[in-house]
Design a protein around this motif. Structure first.
Motif, PDB file in Angstrom:
ATOM      1  N   VAL A 286       3.676 -18.437  53.086  1.00  0.00           N
ATOM      2  CA  VAL A 286       3.137 -18.012  51.886  1.00  0.00           C
ATOM      3  C   VAL A 286       4.275 -18.549  50.885  1.00  0.00           C
ATOM      4  N   LEU A 287       3.749 -18.854  49.616  1.00  0.00           N
ATOM      5  CA  LEU A 287       4.661 -19.671  48.767  1.00  0.00           C
ATOM      6  C   LEU A 287       4.592 -19.007  47.408  1.00  0.00           C
ATOM      7  N   GLY A 288       5.886 -18.563  46.729  1.00  0.00           N
ATOM      8  CA  GLY A 288       5.904 -18.268  45.440  1.00  0.00           C
ATOM      9  C   GLY A 288       6.681 -19.152  44.629  1.00  0.00           C
ATOM     10  N   VAL A 289       5.987 -19.789  43.602  1.00  0.00           N
ATOM     11  CA  VAL A 289       6.588 -20.404  42.701  1.00  0.00           C
ATOM     12  C   VAL A 289       7.119 -19.982  41.395  1.00  0.00           C
ATOM     13  N   VAL A 290       8.480 -19.855  41.318  1.00  0.00           N
ATOM     14  CA  VAL A 290       9.072 -18.903  40.262  1.00  0.00           C
ATOM     15  C   VAL A 290       9.394 -20.013  39.176  1.00  0.00           C
ATOM     16  N   ASN A 291       8.846 -19.891  37.921  1.00  0.00           N
ATOM     17  CA  ASN A 291       9.229 -20.490  36.737  1.00  0.00           C
ATOM     18  C   ASN A 291      10.155 -20.149  35.945  1.00  0.00           C
ATOM     19  N   PHE A 292      11.317 -20.760  35.439  1.00  0.00           N
ATOM     20  CA  PHE A 292      12.503 -20.141  34.756  1.00  0.00           C
ATOM     21  C   PHE A 292      12.620 -20.776  33.451  1.00  0.00           C
ATOM     22  N   VAL A 333      -1.523 -31.283  40.973  1.00  0.00           N
ATOM     23  CA  VAL A 333      -0.777 -30.394  42.069  1.00  0.00           C
ATOM     24  C   VAL A 333       0.085 -29.620  41.133  1.00  0.00           C
ATOM     25  N   ILE A 334       1.177 -30.363  40.547  1.00  0.00           N
ATOM     26  CA  ILE A 334       2.224 -29.770  39.592  1.00  0.00           C
ATOM     27  C   ILE A 334       1.592 -28.706  38.685  1.00  0.00           C
ATOM     28  N   GLU A 335       0.747 -29.078  37.937  1.00  0.00           N
ATOM     29  CA  GLU A 335       0.046 -28.285  36.808  1.00  0.00           C
ATOM     30  C   GLU A 335      -0.233 -26.990  37.504  1.00  0.00           C
ATOM     31  N   LYS A 336      -0.836 -26.746  38.918  1.00  0.00           N
ATOM     32  CA  LYS A 336      -1.188 -25.505  39.070  1.00  0.00           C
ATOM     33  C   LYS A 336       0.211 -24.498  39.527  1.00  0.00           C
ATOM     34  N   ALA A 337       1.298 -25.188  39.274  1.00  0.00           N
ATOM     35  CA  ALA A 337       2.423 -24.300  39.761  1.00  0.00           C
ATOM     36  C   ALA A 337       3.314 -23.890  38.485  1.00  0.00           C
ATOM     37  N   LEU A 338       2.758 -24.166  37.299  1.00  0.00           N
ATOM     38  CA  LEU A 338       3.418 -24.140  35.959  1.00  0.00           C
ATOM     39  C   LEU A 338       2.844 -22.906  35.342  1.00  0.00           C
ATOM     40  N   ALA A 384      -2.918 -22.142  52.718  1.00  0.00           N
ATOM     41  CA  ALA A 384      -2.518 -23.398  53.102  1.00  0.00           C
ATOM     42  C   ALA A 384      -2.400 -24.571  52.306  1.00  0.00           C
ATOM     43  N   ALA A 385      -3.693 -25.086  51.896  1.00  0.00           N
ATOM     44  CA  ALA A 385      -3.780 -26.107  51.327  1.00  0.00           C
ATOM     45  C   ALA A 385      -2.832 -26.407  49.861  1.00  0.00           C
ATOM     46  N   GLU A 386      -3.184 -25.486  49.062  1.00  0.00           N
ATOM     47  CA  GLU A 386      -2.275 -25.617  48.056  1.00  0.00           C
ATOM     48  C   GLU A 386      -0.621 -25.507  48.062  1.00  0.00           C
ATOM     49  N   GLN A 387      -0.218 -24.753  49.138  1.00  0.00           N
ATOM     50  CA  GLN A 387       1.142 -25.037  49.503  1.00  0.00           C
ATOM     51  C   GLN A 387       1.619 -26.359  49.993  1.00  0.00           C
ATOM     52  N   LYS A 388       0.661 -26.961  50.748  1.00  0.00           N
ATOM     53  CA  LYS A 388       1.010 -28.247  51.244  1.00  0.00           C
ATOM     54  C   LYS A 388       1.000 -29.153  50.427  1.00  0.00           C
ATOM     55  N   ALA A 389      -0.060 -29.281  49.393  1.00  0.00           N
ATOM     56  CA  ALA A 389       0.023 -30.310  48.229  1.00  0.00           C
ATOM     57  C   ALA A 389       1.284 -30.032  47.346  1.00  0.00           C
ATOM     58  N   LEU A 390       1.547 -28.873  47.127  1.00  0.00           N
ATOM     59  CA  LEU A 390       3.032 -28.875  46.536  1.00  0.00           C
ATOM     60  C   LEU A 390       4.043 -29.514  47.281  1.00  0.00           C
ATOM     61  N   TRP A 391       4.030 -28.964  48.520  1.00  0.00           N
ATOM     62  CA  TRP A 391       5.372 -29.296  49.163  1.00  0.00           C
ATOM     63  C   TRP A 391       5.446 -31.105  49.245  1.00  0.00           C
ATOM     64  N   ASN A 392       4.077 -31.538  49.275  1.00  0.00           N
ATOM     65  CA  ASN A 392       4.240 -33.001  49.239  1.00  0.00           C
ATOM     66  C   ASN A 392       4.897 -33.512  47.930  1.00  0.00           C
ATOM     67  N   VAL A 393       4.755 -32.957  46.797  1.00  0.00           N
ATOM     68  CA  VAL A 393       5.249 -33.230  45.561  1.00  0.00           C
ATOM     69  C   VAL A 393       6.861 -33.302  45.835  1.00  0.00           C
ATOM     70  N   ARG A 394       7.173 -31.755  46.204  1.00  0.00           N
ATOM     71  CA  ARG A 394       8.813 -31.741  46.477  1.00  0.00           C
ATOM     72  C   ARG A 394       9.126 -32.525  47.298  1.00  0.00           C
ATOM     73  N   LYS A 395       8.403 -32.966  48.440  1.00  0.00           N
ATOM     74  CA  LYS A 395       9.023 -34.038  49.472  1.00  0.00           C
ATOM     75  C   LYS A 395       9.124 -35.446  48.748  1.00  0.00           C
ATOM     76  N   ALA A 396       8.381 -35.691  47.946  1.00  0.00           N
ATOM     77  CA  ALA A 396       8.632 -37.060  47.147  1.00  0.00           C
ATOM     78  C   ALA A 396       9.465 -37.011  46.037  1.00  0.00           C
ATOM     79  N   GLY A 397      10.315 -36.015  45.973  1.00  0.00           N
ATOM     80  CA  GLY A 397      11.361 -35.888  44.870  1.00  0.00           C
ATOM     81  C   GLY A 397      12.060 -37.195  44.545  1.00  0.00           C
ATOM     82  N   LEU A 398      12.826 -37.569  45.842  1.00  0.00           N
ATOM     83  CA  LEU A 398      13.662 -38.803  45.424  1.00  0.00           C
ATOM     84  C   LEU A 398      12.736 -39.984  44.797  1.00  0.00           C
ATOM     85  N   ASN A 399      11.763 -40.243  45.257  1.00  0.00           N
ATOM     86  CA  ASN A 399      10.837 -41.146  44.949  1.00  0.00           C
ATOM     87  C   ASN A 399      10.352 -40.919  43.456  1.00  0.00           C
ATOM     88  N   ILE A 400      10.048 -39.795  43.111  1.00  0.00           N
ATOM     89  CA  ILE A 400       9.557 -39.589  41.715  1.00  0.00           C
ATOM     90  C   ILE A 400      10.680 -39.808  41.112  1.00  0.00           C
TER      91      ILE A 400
END
Length: 1001
Positions: A286-292, A333-338, A384-400
């Motif tokens: 499970v994933l919790g996205v904490v907004n600060f 993907v990122i919009e759903k986390a904000l 799982a699906a929404e978690q995977k999508a958001l982790w893919n964004v995070r994994k692309a952090g350097l390239n982003i």
């Protein structure tokens, strides 16, 4: 920077035998590839760091015997060797003046597997994601899950002592490697593992004895100077006898000599095999996205969040959020986390074998944040699906981060300093003040859980970046020392941090490291000048973009001004694009968007990069092509600029799929760059008759359509067909296109006069007009049935409008621009009164949305691009607006297999096809996860490319189509895709317009 243009390249050491002699012997004695040409060496002169050093040559060993022989030949010649996997290192570990040994192509096998013991033995070139896919059926995985998992190799991970997002739970590479089989400098083989199990004889016995003596002698210094944080990867792991790391290297406390090789960056031995410890795959996550609201709070509260026992706590800062929102693949993907507009978010993951405790942990996370004064700041992602999508964004952090346009880029040099969590907020705050002092800002992301944040100050390395880099590094080191952290926490030493090893560990341990190097490698054969005796981090000679870096004069045929921007490093604001003083109009900067991270080497999903998937050759990779273009544009390779043979060879298998336009997080657009290269080549090298014939197809198609039956009979006359194909340089096994009637000419009388909903211009391209007119008729029928007045792209007394794509493919950009001008002139009145331009062929219609914008036609081109939509996109938009009324009935078929055209996928236009097919009652839609079909316009027809074309199709598309039942539908909007499917699988694929027309009631 070593110039690649030097005719008589000399090795660094006079004792090395002539390079030509070494190359000749390697060619004779090994089965793998041997490359000593300028372009190949240039493609291996960089990694994901800021450095560039020309290697002496490149060997791609086919098997372990090749590895042994290559090492023996290099040792006999006095030539250093440098092992390399995917080349994703960020500190310059895998660049050097040596013989590069690329293990990623063939030395990538699983050698042994023990399910009960949970261990696996692998070769060094195997990719992490490939290994985990192999292990998945057994419920196991290798848990050092780095962000480059789709392309990085296990040998490189061991060399760097990689860590990954979940190291707080599973540890680093050094905690998960149980053994290493390696070649020593004298060519002998040695198996490194638990010392109490090793055979202490000969050379290996001497190593065991002396390493133990050095470690015992330096025990006090080890206890004093080795950082007491999980993330520290500098120097050699001499603490293996008395580990000071928060996680023990072995649960039983036994010393393992393999751990000395982990993190050694290939300086001690040449890895043949690795024995890895495996873990059970978590059943649930499970994933919790904490907004600060503030970055400081995110850092300060991390120490409390880790007390909940998460598997990962990963940071995404505001800069990365904004850049993700600019990327069409990442935006939804990122919009759903904000929640609102946070300054930072933390991705907090809990994993385990039972779901309910994880959901309880998620509830406790929400409660904790409320107790800390931030209620309702967590976005719960239990699926799982929404978690995977958001982790893919995070994994692309350097390239982003590297997708910023302009000369200023986030530069890696203090990227992974690690500090204790209780100091993390203070450390980041003070370091931000340092950035501001030098007029820049830093981008922050990654491993908050262990106090290792990837931070990259934005610097212009062409100007004053090197000086600022030195000053910032000095300031950062003082902060690391103040908070008792590690200067190198994840990505190793290489060139970037090698000089800081002595600073971190002190003079005595630095001398001990030199003893270790001398013990293992007395002739300095393995990856010299890494970890010990390293150059300064800011030595201008080794920069990819040194002060003297310049580009050659080039006059582009396309407008590259969007890449020629200036960005304020403090505010992130971009200036308006400008071209003054830059004759390349941003062309060179577009090429330099490639940061060498190697994301294009992935195989798991997406389109990029089909040619690499069939060759595994660096030359036929988006990164390899971008490096070739960069070297050519800076005068380091080739004599003819973009028209050179080196560019032609690098782009030979590029199918212009535009997969990189979408899949490459930094947005390298190789299809557009290929247009420039083709245009340059066409100016100096006459086009072949075949190329001219294909380019001019829209002009002669009207006449060919009138002779359709005659041309169609060619395939029924084998001798004549073979002669025609041989004469034109076409593949004999490829069927020729068939021409039919001119739909636009006979459809003029069918244009609807009613306008109950709106009006459209149906852009019927050459292929759907003269070859597959049923598709145009079907689209016309569907639009009319829905109540739209349909106009056609057929100006009176003129040939039909054309996108000019066939001219672009041959480099005749002037002719393509002329077609675009003609198209704009005719369509703009419709656009101005609000009509939509609806197209059928993705490669044609999307040219109006892409290439037309780079012809210099300004506002007109922009307006047309906004009005141009694919047939299915238009229907989805109209349905969403409540204007569409289509009464569809079930078909005889109950299932449709959908293959997306590459350009559809590049513009995120495949989902509308799935949507409209979903409107048909009782029809199951299965989307084929495929890369390019391989046909790619004329590419699949060409004799020299036919085999590659079919290999691309056989990766996934054709096998999937063959699985389809006889009464299933196969749907593909691209004319090339339909042709490939018909030739390769003997199935007729349908355009979605035809399917909808079949379902009309």
């Amino acid at each position: 920077m070593t110039s690649l243009s030097e005719k008589n390249f000399q090795p660094r050491d006079a004792r090395i035998k002539p390079v030509s002699d070494v190359a000749a012997r390697l060619q004779r004695e090994i089965a793998g590839e041997v490359m000593f040409d300028q372009a190949s060496r240039g493609r291996y002169s960089t990694d994901a760091s800021i450095y560039q050093i020309m290697p002496l040559g490149v060997v791609v060993p086919r098997h372990q015997q090749d590895l042994q022989v290559a090492l023996d030949i290099a040792r006999d010649a006095g030539m250093p060797v440098l092992p390399r996997g995917a080349g994703t290192s960020q500190c310059g570990q895998t660049v050097g003046e040596a013989l590069v040994l690329d293990t990623s192509r063939w030395l990538n096998n699983v050698v042994e597997f023990d399910e009960q013991a949970r261990t696996v033995v692998v070769e060094p070139g195997i990719v992490l994601d490939h290994l985990n896919a192999w292990l998945k059926p057994y419920g196991l995985w290798f848990p050092v899950d780095v962000s480059t998992s789709a392309q990085c190799t296990l040998g490189g991970m061991a060399g760097n002592n990689s860590c990954g997002s979940r190291s707080i739970k599973y540890g680093n590479m050094v905690h998960n490697v149980q053994g290493i089989d390696a070649l020593l400098a004298d060519g002998s083989q040695a198996s490194f593992g638990f010392i109490d199990e090793m055979t202490a004889t000969g050379k290996l016995g001497d190593i065991i004895k002396q390493v133990r003596q050095i470690a015992e002698r330096e025990d006090a210094h080890i206890r004093e100077h080795y950082p007491k944080v999980l993330r520290r990867v500098a120097g050699y792991n001499l603490d293996l006898f008395n580990c000071q790391n928060p996680l023990p290297y072995d649960a039983l406390g036994r010393a393992n000599l393999a751990h000395l090789l982990v993190g050694s960056e290939g300086t001690l031995g040449l890895t043949q095999r690795l024995t890895l410890k495996l873990e059970p795959l978590p059943e649930h996550k499970v994933l919790g996205v904490v907004n600060f609201p503030t970055f400081y709070q995110a850092m300060d509260f991390t120490q409390h969040i880790v007390e909940l026992g998460p598997a990962a706590v990963e940071l995404v800062d505001r800069t990365m959020i904004e850049l993700s929102l600019e990327n069409p693949a990442f935006r939804p993907v990122i919009e759903k986390a904000l929640i609102g507009k946070p300054a930072a978010i933390l991705l907090v993951e809990f994993s385990g074998q039972e779901r309910e405790p994880l959901l309880d942990a998620l509830r406790r996370l929400n409660e904790l944040m409320a107790d800390l004064g931030l209620p309702d700041c967590v976005v719960d992602m239990p699926e799982a699906a929404e978690q995977k999508a958001l982790w893919n964004v995070r994994k692309a952090g350097l390239n982003i981060m590297m997708s910023m346009k302009g000369d200023g880029k986030p530069v890696s040099f203090i990227e992974d300093c690690a500090v204790p969590l209780e100091h993390l907020a203070e450390y980041t705050d003070k370091l931000t003040q340092v950035f501001h002092k030098y007029g820049t800002e830093g981008t922050w992301y990654a491993h908050a859980s262990v106090g290792t944040l990837h931070v990259r100050p934005i610097l212009d390395m062409r100007r004053d970046g090197a000086e600022k880099m030195r000053e910032i590094a000095e300031a950062a080191s003082e902060l690391v020392r103040e908070y008792k952290g590690a200067y190198s926490g994840e990505h190793g030493d290489g060139i970037c941090r090698g000089e800081w090893v002595a600073w971190q560990f002190g003079a005595e341990l630095n001398a001990a490291f030199k003893e270790i190097k001398q013990l293992f490698d007395p002739d300095n054969l393995f990856n010299p000048n890494k970890i010990v005796d390293t150059p300064r981090m800011d030595d201008d000679r080794y920069f990819r973009f040194p002060r003297q870096y310049q580009t050659i004069p080039v006059t582009p045929v396309l407008d590259w001004s969007p890449w020629d921007v200036k960005r304020d490093p403090l505010t992130g604001e971009q200036s308006a694009p400008g071209t003054a003083g830059d004759p390349t109009f941003g062309l060179a900067k577009a090429v330099e968007m490639c940061n060498n991270n190697g994301h294009c080497r992935k195989f798991d999903a997406g389109t990029m990069c089909p040619s690499y998937r069939i060759t595994r050759d660096e030359q036929h990779l988006t990164r390899g092509r971008a490096n070739t273009l960069r070297l050519v544009l800076s005068g380091q390779v080739g004599q003819e600029g973009l028209a050179s043979d080196e560019v032609k060879e690098a782009l030979d298998l590029c199918v212009s799929c535009k997969g990189c336009k979408r899949d490459c997080p930094t947005g390298v657009d190789m299809a557009k760059l290929k247009i420039e290269a083709r245009a340059a080549r066409a100016k100096t090298h006459p086009l072949a008759w075949r190329d001219r014939m294909i380019a001019n197809m829209p002009r002669y198609a009207p006449y060919a359509s009138r002779m359709g039956p005659l041309l169609g009979s060619l395939e029924r006359l084998p001798v004549l067909s073979r002669w025609v194909k041989q004469s034109l340089g076409l593949a004999e096994a490829r069927s020729l296109p068939t021409f039919s009637s001119d739909y636009l000419r006979r459809a003029e009388l069918l244009q609807s006069k009613t306008n109950t909903v709106g009006e459209v211009v149906l852009f019927v391209d050459t292929f759907n007009n003269y070859m597959e007119a049923d598709n145009a008729a079907a689209a016309h029928r569907v639009l009319t049935a829905a109540g739209y007045r349909v106009h056609l792209n057929s100006p009176p007394n003129q040939r039909p409008l054309c996108c000019g794509r066939t001219y672009l493919a041959s480099g005749q950009v002037d002719k393509a621009k002329a077609e675009a001008r003609r198209t704009l002139d005719y369509l703009m009145p419709y656009v101005e009164r609000g009509a939509t331009i609806v197209g059928l062929e993705p490669s044609c219609l999307l040219t109006l949305r892409d290439e037309f914008l780079h012809y210099g036609y300004g506002e007109e081109a922009r307006q047309l691009a906004e009005a141009a939509m694919l047939f299915e996109e238009f229907l989805v938009r109209e349905n969403k607006a409540g204007r569409l009324a289509l009464d569809l009935k079930p078909l005889e078929a109950s299932r449709a297999w959908l293959h997306g055209h590459c350009h559809q996928k590049a513009f995120d236009a495949l989902r509308p096809v799935e949507t409209v097919l979903g409107w048909i009652p009782d029809l199951e839609v299965k989307t084929i996860e495929s890369s390019c079909c391989g046909m790619a316009g004329s590419f699949g027809y060409e004799r020299e490319h036919f085999e590659a074309s079919m290999q691309m199709a056989e990766l996934s598309l054709l096998p999937a189509v063959r699985q389809a039942a006889a009464d299933d539908l196969v749907v593909a909007d691209g004319t090339s895709c339909r042709h490939q499917i018909r030739d390769g699988a003997q199935r007729d694929a349908l355009h979605v317009a035809l399917v909808l027309a079949m379902a009309l009631d």
